[in-house]
Design a protein around this motif. Structure first.
Motif, PDB file in Angstrom:
ATOM      1  N   VAL A 245      15.171   0.993   5.330  1.00 59.29           N
ATOM      2  CA  VAL A 245      15.346   0.039   6.418  1.00 59.29           C
ATOM      3  C   VAL A 245      16.128   0.703   7.543  1.00 59.29           C
ATOM      4  O   VAL A 245      16.865   1.661   7.330  1.00 59.29           O
ATOM      5  N   PHE A 248      21.415  -0.914   7.483  1.00 63.03           N
ATOM      6  CA  PHE A 248      21.823  -1.459   6.187  1.00 63.03           C
ATOM      7  C   PHE A 248      23.334  -1.354   6.082  1.00 63.03           C
ATOM      8  O   PHE A 248      24.002  -0.865   6.998  1.00 63.03           O
ATOM      9  N   GLU A 260      28.561  -1.142   8.044  1.00 62.98           N
ATOM     10  CA  GLU A 260      27.182  -1.101   8.523  1.00 62.98           C
ATOM     11  C   GLU A 260      26.791   0.329   8.886  1.00 62.98           C
ATOM     12  O   GLU A 260      27.561   1.071   9.497  1.00 62.98           O
ATOM     13  N   LYS A 325      19.094  -3.866   1.757  1.00 59.68           N
ATOM     14  CA  LYS A 325      20.130  -4.222   2.728  1.00 59.68           C
ATOM     15  C   LYS A 325      21.515  -3.682   2.369  1.00 59.68           C
ATOM     16  O   LYS A 325      22.348  -3.478   3.243  1.00 59.68           O
TER      17      LYS A 325
END
Length: 331
Positions: A245, A248, A260, A325
């Motif tokens: 992704v 994440f 983050e 995530k």
């Protein structure tokens, strides 16, 4: 042979004297590094490398080429790469005999296995450096081996004089292709039939590494060992579901802190910005300095050093990404 010695000192780096610089071949210098007081250096195992702090924040990794039985020197060989990132050119231009250089303690991601009955070493150009150390170790241990050294011509080989006794006794074989890989070593023929207990090790430039990978594709799992000295181009998956992704978070298990990681950041950079500093070096997934255990989450591993077993437990914070995530790090 696979165990890595543990240092009793807390010092992470060493200040070593450049005792000798020697011309080895076209564009290749070897550097002999010793303790300024003549003391023994930390033990290393065949296949190990050290980081050299060149200056201006530049750190590069170079394999130790001499015998692990030698306790008072590390010898590396550096090919000047005009199209590289500047580390090899800086070393060639700035480092001189009698200089003091800062280096890491030896680390090894390219171990000799303990139970090999025979070992085949295949070197492409400057990739000879870790394999030469392995040849010395195998010679000392009385383990059957053969080494194939591939280069453009004799003028492009390093350590010819040191390898001559091994060539004379039939252990080392030179293969010169004149710049045409098709005229060099026939890898498919050499590696066509692996025998019981046989292992192969190879190191060299990108095209050479690909050719070795193809020639060993049929070998049993766990018998083929390799080390890249430049990160290969990453093959992008066609399945979006398998891709990391863009953004994440990593969770610090000991504190619960959530950090983050942006699309254009590495995990190591995000950690550092949040005040959680881990040691880094190559920033390319080649050296293992930033290896971190993760406790949960799915990882996109973009390194060149972790095997399948290690990938189930560790990631390299300089290049790994998440496929979900959150990644929970054992920090």
């Amino acid at each position: 042979m696979a165990s890595e010695p543990t240092s009793t000192s807390g010092e992470r780096t060493l200040q070593l004297l450049v005792r000798q610089i020697r011309f080895e071949g076209k564009g290749i210098n070897s550097y002999e590094l010793v303790d300024p007081q003549g003391d023994e250096l930390p033990v290393f195992t065949a296949g190990a490398h050290i980081d050299i702090h060149i200056g201006d924040g530049m750190v590069r990794q170079y394999s130790i080429s001499n015998s692990p039985a030698e306790r008072k020197r590390y010898v590396i060989a550096v090919l000047r790469d005009e199209s590289g990132r500047g580390g090899s050119k800086t070393l060639h231009e700035r480092v001189r005999v009698q200089d003091i250089v800062r280096v890491s303690r030896p680390r090894n991601n390219f171990h000799l296995v303990d139970d090999a009955k025979k070992v085949v070493l295949i070197a492409g150009g400057i990739g000879v450096t870790p394999l030469k150390s392995m040849a010395h170790r195998l010679e000392d241990a009385g383990i059957d081996y053969e080494m194939h050294y591939c280069a453009k011509d004799a003028g492009c080989t390093a350590f010819s004089a040191e390898l001559e006794p091994m060539r004379a006794n039939g252990r080392v074989h030179f293969h010169f292709d004149g710049g045409d890989p098709k005229a060099g070593l026939d890898l498919r023929r050499l590696l066509s039939e692996p025998s019981q207990g046989q292992h192969v090790y190879y190191c060299g430039p990108g095209g050479f590494m690909s050719a070795c990978a193809e020639a060993t594709a049929h070998w049993p799992a766990g018998t083929v060992h390799l080390e890249h000295f430049k990160a290969p181009e990453r093959i992008v998956s066609e399945s979006a579901a398998n891709e990391p992704v863009d953004t994440f978070s990593v969770k610090i298990a000991s504190t619960g802190q959530m950090i983050e990681v942006a699309k254009d950041q590495s995990i190591a950079e995000a950690l550092d910005n949040a005040g959680v500093t881990i040691e880094t070096s190559c920033h390319a997934g080649l050296c293992g300095t930033c290896k971190v255990r993760y406790l949960s989450g799915e990882v996109e591993h973009n390194d060149c050093i972790l095997d399948d077993g290690e990938k189930a437990e560790y990631l390299t914070a300089c290049v790994s990404r998440a496929r979900g995530k959150v990644l929970v790090l054992d920090l």
